[in-house]
Design a protein around this motif. Structure first.
Motif, PDB file in Angstrom:
ATOM      1  N   UNK A 281       0.819  -1.214   0.000  1.00  8.61           N
ATOM      2  CA  UNK A 281       0.000   0.000   0.000  1.00  8.61           C
ATOM      3  C   UNK A 281       0.851   1.262   0.000  1.00  8.61           C
ATOM      4  N   UNK A 282       2.068   1.172   0.559  1.00 11.43           N
ATOM      5  CA  UNK A 282       2.949   2.343   0.623  1.00 11.43           C
ATOM      6  C   UNK A 282       3.770   2.538  -0.646  1.00 11.43           C
ATOM      7  N   UNK A 283       3.906   1.493  -1.449  1.00 12.99           N
ATOM      8  CA  UNK A 283       4.788   1.544  -2.621  1.00 12.99           C
ATOM      9  C   UNK A 283       4.523   2.741  -3.537  1.00 12.99           C
ATOM     10  N   UNK A 284       3.283   2.978  -3.975  1.00 10.24           N
ATOM     11  CA  UNK A 284       3.087   4.080  -4.923  1.00 10.24           C
ATOM     12  C   UNK A 284       3.407   5.448  -4.348  1.00 10.24           C
ATOM     13  N   UNK A 285       3.079   5.693  -3.080  1.00  6.88           N
ATOM     14  CA  UNK A 285       3.341   7.020  -2.521  1.00  6.88           C
ATOM     15  C   UNK A 285       4.830   7.240  -2.324  1.00  6.88           C
ATOM     16  N   UNK A 286       5.585   6.190  -1.963  1.00  6.23           N
ATOM     17  CA  UNK A 286       7.036   6.328  -1.833  1.00  6.23           C
ATOM     18  C   UNK A 286       7.658   6.592  -3.194  1.00  6.23           C
ATOM     19  N   UNK A 287       7.225   5.852  -4.196  1.00  6.79           N
ATOM     20  CA  UNK A 287       7.724   6.071  -5.556  1.00  6.79           C
ATOM     21  C   UNK A 287       7.435   7.490  -6.023  1.00  6.79           C
ATOM     22  N   UNK A 288       6.240   7.969  -5.716  1.00  7.10           N
ATOM     23  CA  UNK A 288       5.859   9.317  -6.137  1.00  7.10           C
ATOM     24  C   UNK A 288       6.743  10.374  -5.486  1.00  7.10           C
TER      25      UNK A 288
ATOM     26  N   UNK B 268      15.024   1.947  -6.982  1.00  7.52           N
ATOM     27  CA  UNK B 268      15.396   2.295  -5.614  1.00  7.52           C
ATOM     28  C   UNK B 268      14.317   1.888  -4.620  1.00  7.52           C
ATOM     29  N   UNK B 269      13.065   2.069  -5.003  1.00  9.75           N
ATOM     30  CA  UNK B 269      11.964   1.680  -4.119  1.00  9.75           C
ATOM     31  C   UNK B 269      11.948   0.167  -3.918  1.00  9.75           C
ATOM     32  N   UNK B 270      12.197  -0.583  -4.979  1.00  8.31           N
ATOM     33  CA  UNK B 270      12.245  -2.034  -4.832  1.00  8.31           C
ATOM     34  C   UNK B 270      13.367  -2.458  -3.887  1.00  8.31           C
ATOM     35  N   UNK B 271      14.515  -1.784  -3.971  1.00  3.59           N
ATOM     36  CA  UNK B 271      15.610  -2.071  -3.040  1.00  3.59           C
ATOM     37  C   UNK B 271      15.192  -1.770  -1.603  1.00  3.59           C
TER      38      UNK B 271
ATOM     39  N   UNK C  67       8.013   7.071   5.992  1.00  5.31           N
ATOM     40  CA  UNK C  67       9.213   7.895   6.085  1.00  5.31           C
ATOM     41  C   UNK C  67      10.488   7.060   5.998  1.00  5.31           C
ATOM     42  N   UNK C  68      10.464   5.887   6.632  1.00  2.00           N
ATOM     43  CA  UNK C  68      11.617   4.975   6.571  1.00  2.00           C
ATOM     44  C   UNK C  68      11.880   4.554   5.130  1.00  2.00           C
ATOM     45  N   UNK C  69      10.828   4.153   4.427  1.00  2.00           N
ATOM     46  CA  UNK C  69      10.995   3.712   3.045  1.00  2.00           C
ATOM     47  C   UNK C  69      11.490   4.833   2.141  1.00  2.00           C
ATOM     48  N   UNK C  70      10.950   6.045   2.341  1.00  2.00           N
ATOM     49  CA  UNK C  70      11.389   7.179   1.536  1.00  2.00           C
ATOM     50  C   UNK C  70      12.872   7.447   1.760  1.00  2.00           C
ATOM     51  N   UNK C  71      13.294   7.445   3.016  1.00  2.46           N
ATOM     52  CA  UNK C  71      14.697   7.727   3.335  1.00  2.46           C
ATOM     53  C   UNK C  71      15.630   6.690   2.720  1.00  2.46           C
ATOM     54  N   UNK C  72      15.291   5.415   2.895  1.00  6.71           N
ATOM     55  CA  UNK C  72      16.148   4.353   2.373  1.00  6.71           C
ATOM     56  C   UNK C  72      16.140   4.360   0.840  1.00  6.71           C
ATOM     57  N   UNK C  73      14.967   4.532   0.243  1.00  8.51           N
ATOM     58  CA  UNK C  73      14.893   4.545  -1.222  1.00  8.51           C
ATOM     59  C   UNK C  73      15.671   5.726  -1.798  1.00  8.51           C
TER      60      UNK C  73
END
Length: 382
Positions: free
Chosen positions: A8-15, A30-33, A52-58
């Motif tokens: 559910x978070x994937x699209x917003x992080x990618x965006x 990067x998001x997949x990583x 926020x964690x996913x955004x930072x790492x991606x």
């Protein structure tokens, strides 16, 4: 590990990454990583702010990849310094990602695959298994699609809702194969889209999916053979999904902006509303097919309308409607067989069922039509 949360978070992080200046292909990698890192780390150390964690790492993975590639050094002026860790932006760019994945230069199959990967959060392996193709083939398809949209990755351009809905409908019609239930995934994605955009046709598509999916358990017999709508066990239909679909449809129709998915959903609702096949309101269904034909001018719609006319006004009326259509249409011969059987011409019906079986697009339908032909031939020769 909450896989549903990650997806559910994937699209917003990618965006967020695309919004910061990453091109689509690099951002998606990067998001997949980051998702793989989350699967490794979160079970032992779950974050307070998963997005926020996913955004930072991606973002870190994107910067690392950019700096490691000499050909991309010029982009460092665009990417700038790494933003400080903290809560992720609350803006939801999911809708624009749908538009990007449904880019008009993509083939339908590529648009579907990219939507499942970028918006749905599925892995390449899962998508490949769902489509019964080698993982390497699907990886190439997705890679080409990402390159296509990377040159137009801005998220501030208006998109075509109709194209997005057609892509989601294609996903839904793939049904179930491999280890991914694409029908359920399409419903999830369409719910997500409905939450992001207030559009009656989005609601219409969601209602249509729910109403069709509600009959899923009754569509096949224990041996895997197809069970036609008229003889399905309606006690196995999902009444909760039907009630939700009807409620969503009624709200959409009340806005008086009729579209093809709303009209299709209205037909599905009339089928769902009938306690038994013999109580189906075929007159209303014909009227909705008239609306649908007006909206789409689709010959397949007119073929389905001929069946409805045959039920509402008798098989000869249906055959008269059928005679005006191109006999090369998919399932034309099967419809002709059904109407001839209803009219009592069993010899012609049996012959046409056998012909239709040879034209069937899949094994389940071929077996069903073959059994229909055998049933009529057996009855005639007793």
């Amino acid at each position: 590990m909450d896989e549903a949360l990650l997806r559910s978070l994937t699209p917003s992080v990618l965006a967020v990454l695309v919004r910061r200046g990453a091109d689509f292909a690099a951002a998606e990698d990067a998001v997949q990583d980051a998702l793989l890192e989350a699967i490794r780390v979160w079970p032992a150390d779950p974050p307070r702010d998963p997005k926020g964690w996913l955004v930072t790492v991606a973002w870190r993975r994107f910067l690392d990849a950019t700096r490691a590639d000499a050909a991309r050094r010029r982009r460092e002026d665009l990417t700038g310094e790494e933003p400080a860790p903290g809560p992720a932006p609350s803006a939801d760019d999911t809708l624009q990602l749908y538009f990007l994945c449904a880019h008009p230069s993509l083939t339908p199959s590529s648009a579907v695959a990219l939507t499942l990967r970028a918006v749905g959060g599925l892995t390449t392996r899962q998508i490949a298994r769902a489509y019964l193709v080698p993982e390497a083939t699907m990886a190439q398809r997705i890679s080409r699609a990402k390159r296509t949209v990377s040159g137009c990755g801005r998220l501030d351009r208006p998109g075509d809702v109709a194209t997005v809905l057609r892509v989601l409908y294609l996903v839904f019609n793939e049904g179930y194969s491999g280890d991914v239930d694409l029908a359920a995934e399409a419903i999830r994605l369409t719910r997500q889209l409905a939450a992001a955009i207030d559009h009656p046709e989005v609601a219409g598509l969601l209602a249509l999916m729910l109403l069709h999916h509600a009959r899923r358990a009754a569509r096949t017999a224990p041996d895997g053979s197809l069970v036609p709508l008229a003889v399905q066990d309606r006690g196995r239909w999902d009444t909760a999904s039907i009630a939700e679909g009807v409620e969503i449809l009624q709200a959409a129709l009340a806005r008086d902006r009729l579209g093809e998915f709303q009209a299709q959903a209205a037909i599905a609702a009339l089928h769902a509303d009938a306690p038994a096949a013999g109580e189906t309101d075929w007159v209303q269904i014909v009227e909705w097919y008239d609306e649908l034909a007006r909206l789409t001018d689709n010959p397949v719609v007119r073929l389905n309308r001929a069946v409805a006319v045959g039920e509402a006004d008798g098989p000869r009326a249906g055959l008269a409607e059928l005679a005006a259509l191109d006999d090369s249409l998919p399932r034309y011969t099967a419809v002709a067989a059904y109407l001839h059987e209803r009219d009592g011409d069993l010899e012609t019906a049996a012959r046409l069922y056998a012909e239709a079986a040879h034209q069937a697009p899949d094994l389940a339908e071929r077996d069903h039509l073959t059994r229909q032909a055998a049933r009529l031939n057996s009855g005639r020769h007793r």
